[in-house]
Design a protein around this motif. Sequence first.
Motif, PDB file in Angstrom:
ATOM      1  N   CYS A   5       0.843  -1.195   0.000  1.00  0.00           N
ATOM      2  CA  CYS A   5       0.000   0.000   0.000  1.00  0.00           C
ATOM      3  C   CYS A   5       0.873   1.238   0.000  1.00  0.00           C
ATOM      4  O   CYS A   5       1.824   1.343   0.767  1.00  0.00           O
ATOM      5  N   GLU A  11      -5.659   5.437  -0.741  1.00  0.00           N
ATOM      6  CA  GLU A  11      -6.778   6.372  -0.901  1.00  0.00           C
ATOM      7  C   GLU A  11      -7.756   5.869  -1.962  1.00  0.00           C
ATOM      8  O   GLU A  11      -8.968   5.928  -1.772  1.00  0.00           O
ATOM      9  N   ASN A  13      -8.188   2.765  -2.839  1.00  0.00           N
ATOM     10  CA  ASN A  13      -8.822   1.588  -2.265  1.00  0.00           C
ATOM     11  C   ASN A  13      -9.953   1.995  -1.322  1.00  0.00           C
ATOM     12  O   ASN A  13     -11.047   1.421  -1.354  1.00  0.00           O
ATOM     13  N   ARG A  14      -9.707   3.000  -0.489  1.00  0.00           N
ATOM     14  CA  ARG A  14     -10.738   3.495   0.424  1.00  0.00           C
ATOM     15  C   ARG A  14     -11.951   4.004  -0.354  1.00  0.00           C
ATOM     16  O   ARG A  14     -13.094   3.710  -0.016  1.00  0.00           O
ATOM     17  N   ARG A  17     -13.950   1.092  -1.715  1.00  0.00           N
ATOM     18  CA  ARG A  17     -14.712   0.421  -0.658  1.00  0.00           C
ATOM     19  C   ARG A  17     -15.948   1.234  -0.263  1.00  0.00           C
ATOM     20  O   ARG A  17     -17.036   0.686  -0.085  1.00  0.00           O
ATOM     21  N   GLU A  18     -15.792   2.542  -0.122  1.00  0.00           N
ATOM     22  CA  GLU A  18     -16.931   3.395   0.226  1.00  0.00           C
ATOM     23  C   GLU A  18     -17.971   3.389  -0.890  1.00  0.00           C
ATOM     24  O   GLU A  18     -19.178   3.325  -0.630  1.00  0.00           O
TER      25      GLU A  18
END
Length: 53
Positions: A5, A11, A13-14, A17-18
Motif C-alpha cells: 500500500c 486512498e 482503495n478506500r 470500498r466506500e
Amino acid sequence: MATTCVPDAAEANRAIREFMAARTGRPLWPDEQDEYELLLAAWAAALRKHPTI
C-alpha cells in the motif's frame, strides 16, 4: 500475495470500498459501473507507480 500500500493506492482503495458499500445489495447502474472502472483504474495506476517500497 500481499499488495504494497502506498498513500495514493490506499486512498483509491478506500474510495472503492466506500463506493461499493453505498451500493450493497444491488447491481451497479451503467453510470455507476463507469465510475467504478475509473476508481479501479486510479488504484491500478497508483500501484504501477510504486510497485515496491
